[in-house]
Design a protein around this motif. Structure first.
Motif, PDB file in Angstrom:
ATOM      1  N   LEU A   1       0.812  -1.215   0.000  1.00 32.47           N
ATOM      2  CA  LEU A   1       0.000   0.000   0.000  1.00 32.47           C
ATOM      3  C   LEU A   1       0.847   1.267   0.000  1.00 32.47           C
ATOM      4  O   LEU A   1       0.389   2.326  -0.417  1.00 32.47           O
ATOM      5  N   GLY A   2       2.060   1.170   0.476  1.00 32.62           N
ATOM      6  CA  GLY A   2       2.940   2.339   0.474  1.00 32.62           C
ATOM      7  C   GLY A   2       3.916   2.277  -0.683  1.00 32.62           C
ATOM      8  O   GLY A   2       3.709   1.599  -1.678  1.00 32.62           O
ATOM      9  N   THR A   3       5.002   2.996  -0.532  1.00 31.81           N
ATOM     10  CA  THR A   3       6.087   2.982  -1.519  1.00 31.81           C
ATOM     11  C   THR A   3       7.205   2.104  -0.992  1.00 31.81           C
ATOM     12  O   THR A   3       7.594   2.203   0.175  1.00 31.81           O
ATOM     13  N   SER A   4       7.697   1.207  -1.819  1.00 26.32           N
ATOM     14  CA  SER A   4       8.776   0.315  -1.404  1.00 26.32           C
ATOM     15  C   SER A   4       9.748   0.117  -2.557  1.00 26.32           C
ATOM     16  O   SER A   4       9.513   0.575  -3.682  1.00 26.32           O
ATOM     17  N   PHE A   5      10.845  -0.573  -2.269  1.00 28.60           N
ATOM     18  CA  PHE A   5      11.849  -0.859  -3.286  1.00 28.60           C
ATOM     19  C   PHE A   5      11.935  -2.356  -3.506  1.00 28.60           C
ATOM     20  O   PHE A   5      12.064  -3.134  -2.558  1.00 28.60           O
ATOM     21  N   VAL A   6      11.785  -2.765  -4.753  1.00 33.46           N
ATOM     22  CA  VAL A   6      11.900  -4.171  -5.132  1.00 33.46           C
ATOM     23  C   VAL A   6      13.034  -4.294  -6.136  1.00 33.46           C
ATOM     24  O   VAL A   6      12.993  -3.701  -7.221  1.00 33.46           O
ATOM     25  N   ASP A   7      14.063  -5.050  -5.752  1.00 30.48           N
ATOM     26  CA  ASP A   7      15.259  -5.203  -6.593  1.00 30.48           C
ATOM     27  C   ASP A   7      15.826  -3.840  -6.990  1.00 30.48           C
ATOM     28  O   ASP A   7      16.225  -3.617  -8.142  1.00 30.48           O
ATOM     29  N   GLY A   8      15.818  -2.919  -6.023  1.00 31.08           N
ATOM     30  CA  GLY A   8      16.411  -1.609  -6.269  1.00 31.08           C
ATOM     31  C   GLY A   8      15.538  -0.636  -7.019  1.00 31.08           C
ATOM     32  O   GLY A   8      15.926   0.518  -7.243  1.00 31.08           O
ATOM     33  N   THR A   9      14.331  -1.080  -7.409  1.00 33.06           N
ATOM     34  CA  THR A   9      13.421  -0.209  -8.156  1.00 33.06           C
ATOM     35  C   THR A   9      12.270   0.228  -7.260  1.00 33.06           C
ATOM     36  O   THR A   9      11.651  -0.593  -6.591  1.00 33.06           O
ATOM     37  N   GLN A  10      11.976   1.530  -7.259  1.00 31.02           N
ATOM     38  CA  GLN A  10      10.880   2.043  -6.438  1.00 31.02           C
ATOM     39  C   GLN A  10       9.538   1.636  -7.033  1.00 31.02           C
ATOM     40  O   GLN A  10       9.320   1.727  -8.233  1.00 31.02           O
ATOM     41  N   THR A  11       8.635   1.150  -6.177  1.00 27.54           N
ATOM     42  CA  THR A  11       7.300   0.747  -6.628  1.00 27.54           C
ATOM     43  C   THR A  11       6.264   1.167  -5.587  1.00 27.54           C
ATOM     44  O   THR A  11       6.589   1.338  -4.417  1.00 27.54           O
ATOM     45  N   ASN A  12       5.020   1.338  -6.014  1.00 27.81           N
ATOM     46  CA  ASN A  12       3.968   1.742  -5.091  1.00 27.81           C
ATOM     47  C   ASN A  12       2.690   0.958  -5.368  1.00 27.81           C
ATOM     48  O   ASN A  12       2.649   0.091  -6.242  1.00 27.81           O
ATOM     49  N   PHE A  13       1.617   1.285  -4.637  1.00 24.49           N
ATOM     50  CA  PHE A  13       0.369   0.542  -4.746  1.00 24.49           C
ATOM     51  C   PHE A  13      -0.243   0.677  -6.140  1.00 24.49           C
ATOM     52  O   PHE A  13      -0.811  -0.272  -6.675  1.00 24.49           O
ATOM     53  N   ASN A  14      -0.108   1.836  -6.738  1.00 26.00           N
ATOM     54  CA  ASN A  14      -0.628   2.036  -8.100  1.00 26.00           C
ATOM     55  C   ASN A  14       0.059   1.087  -9.074  1.00 26.00           C
ATOM     56  O   ASN A  14      -0.594   0.468  -9.920  1.00 26.00           O
ATOM     57  N   ASP A  15       1.385   0.949  -8.934  1.00 30.50           N
ATOM     58  CA  ASP A  15       2.143   0.031  -9.793  1.00 30.50           C
ATOM     59  C   ASP A  15       1.682  -1.411  -9.576  1.00 30.50           C
ATOM     60  O   ASP A  15       1.541  -2.186 -10.529  1.00 30.50           O
ATOM     61  N   PHE A  16       1.448  -1.746  -8.310  1.00 38.70           N
ATOM     62  CA  PHE A  16       1.007  -3.108  -7.989  1.00 38.70           C
ATOM     63  C   PHE A  16      -0.342  -3.414  -8.648  1.00 38.70           C
ATOM     64  O   PHE A  16      -0.515  -4.473  -9.263  1.00 38.70           O
ATOM     65  N   LEU A  17      -1.297  -2.487  -8.551  1.00 40.59           N
ATOM     66  CA  LEU A  17      -2.617  -2.708  -9.154  1.00 40.59           C
ATOM     67  C   LEU A  17      -2.522  -2.830 -10.670  1.00 40.59           C
ATOM     68  O   LEU A  17      -3.175  -3.686 -11.274  1.00 40.59           O
TER      69      LEU A  17
END
Length: 449
Positions: A199-215
């Motif tokens: 639901l927040g902003t996090s880093f996956v494999d060094g790349t920033q991602t957020n809930f919008n990206d997840f959806l």
């Protein structure tokens, strides 16, 4: 063969068949699969007894008085009135019962002879093989909500669209995640839990991602059910007296932005909530999360079944515990009815706590006595009951009360008997006020002990 196909072939409505299964307390696993494939025994029964099923449906569809029910099933009027007591919302002002009342269902409860039904289903299903216990009413209610997924023709014939957002609401430990998984199974969707950190902003494999990206990523996948816990907290309405976390407000905006596309992208979001009372009205608007499904604590009969299931789950027939249970006739449901009746408003989790505590107590007693014929007595049962009852807090009872308020507002007509039963059980915990002794002198023996 699907249930709807069998119903069409026999010229008996699928709804009447579902109600028949509930009225005669048949195990779902004996009748239909989760995807509504009819089991061989039930299909055979339905074909051989189609005349009775038609007669049952005709009676179910009629509004009828107690006198008419008595004539149909040849039972005393007084017994019939007692059998349907507590279901008063099913009576019209003119004294007629609504068509949701079955004369034959009442007759069955009064001991009518329906051996021709139970000869097909009686003892064929072992408890360990059950997909789930009880809750036939909730299963069929959910299947009705999911009908547009199961029968696309309904969209064409009636213009009823698939829901894109469902809220499962109920007190903690009632099994909301189980039913979310069951919904995914019924409609053949992938079950994916929305973790809090999505639901927040996090880093996956060094790349920033957020809930919008997840959806957006989920919307590219094929048939996905997204399960979101703490839905009432995340989707809380903005009020002066409440502080809604900024990450939750962002999540609300992201969901509202994308939810109109969920249908076309085969996405169903299911939220788990303790209450729907505090959820923002925008979230509950038509075309969003406009379907609310209550998940009740188990009733007395279901508690007995759940306890037996949990006590015997994964046990070998030659295991020590199974031998002890069998010696006490505790491998059958009636043994557990008495203790289950004391577990008013207990959640599924509390029942599991009870069985875990009882298993440990039986094990400890056996290690002391080395006696396979030890008695599972009141001391053992009440000790385990005390352990399980530690979660029966004032906060939990208040959550049950809030749940009752929610379900009366949102689903009263669907679950009248469960509401009545749960309300009665909750009221049993209300403290009885002791009359205050009047201040001053007592006259003529008043107040003497």
């Amino acid at each position: 063969m699907k249930l709807i196909e069998l119903a069409k072939e026999l010229n008996v409505s699928a709804e009447a068949i579902k109600q028949f299964i509930q009225d005669f307390d048949l195990d779902l696993i004996d009748c239909i699969s989760t995807q509504f494939e009819v089991k061989e025994d039930f299909e055979k029964f339905a074909r051989e007894n189609v005349d009775f099923l038609k007669q049952y449906e005709e009676d179910l569809d009629e509004n009828k008085t107690v006198d008419q029910i008595a004539k149909t099933i040849n039972q005393p009027k007084e017994k019939i009135e007692k059998a349907i007591q507590g279901n008063q919302t099913n009576i019209y002002d003119n004294g007629f019962f609504r068509s949701s009342v079955s004369s034959y269902g009442i007759d069955n409860k009064l001991g009518g002879n329906y051996k021709f039904v139970y000869n097909y289903f009686g003892n064929k299903t072992k408890l360990q093989q059950r997909d789930f216990i009880g809750y036939r009413d909730l299963f069929f209610h959910i299947s009705g909500v999911l009908e547009p997924f199961l029968n696309p023709q309904q969209i064409k014939d009636w213009g009823i669209n698939k829901p894109v957002g469902i809220i499962l609401y109920g007190p903690p430990g009632s099994g909301k995640i189980f039913w979310a998984n069951k919904i995914a199974e019924i409609i053949n969707y992938q079950f994916k839990e929305v973790k809090k950190h999505y639901l927040g902003t996090s880093f996956v494999d060094g790349t920033q991602t957020n809930f919008n990206d997840f959806l957006l990523k989920m919307m590219k996948e094929d048939k996905v059910l997204l399960f979101l816990e703490d839905f009432d907290e995340i989707m809380m309405a903005r009020k002066a007296e409440t502080d809604v976390a900024s990450c939750n407000l962002e999540s609300q905006e992201v969901i509202l932005h994308h939810i109109s596309k969920f249908d076309n992208e085969d996405i169903l979001m299911v939220g788990s909530a303790n209450t729907v009372a505090d959820i923002d009205e925008e979230i509950l608007a038509p075309g969003r999360f406009d379907v609310a499904i209550p998940v009740f604590p188990p009733n007395a009969a279901e508690r007995s079944e759940i306890i037996l299931y949990s006590m015997t789950k994964n046990l070998d027939k030659d295991s020590l515990l199974f031998k002890i249970l069998k010696n006490n006739k505790a491998d059958k449901i009636p043994f557990w009815n008495s203790i289950a009746s004391k577990m008013k408003v207990f959640s599924n989790t509390m029942l599991i706590d009870f069985t875990q505590s009882l298993k440990k107590r039986i094990k400890n007693l056996y290690q002391k006595t080395k006696n396979e014929k030890l008695i599972i007595d009141e001391t053992l049962l009440k000790g385990a009951l005390r352990d399980a009852g530690t979660k029966l807090t004032e906060e939990y009872l208040n959550q049950i009360a809030q749940f009752l308020n929610d379900v009366i507002i949102n689903n009263l007509d669907d679950f009248q008997m469960r509401i009545h039963s749960l309300k009665t059980e909750l009221e049993s915990y209300k403290a009885v006020e002791v009359p205050r002794r009047e201040i001053g002198f007592q006259h003529n023996g008043e107040g003497e002990i």
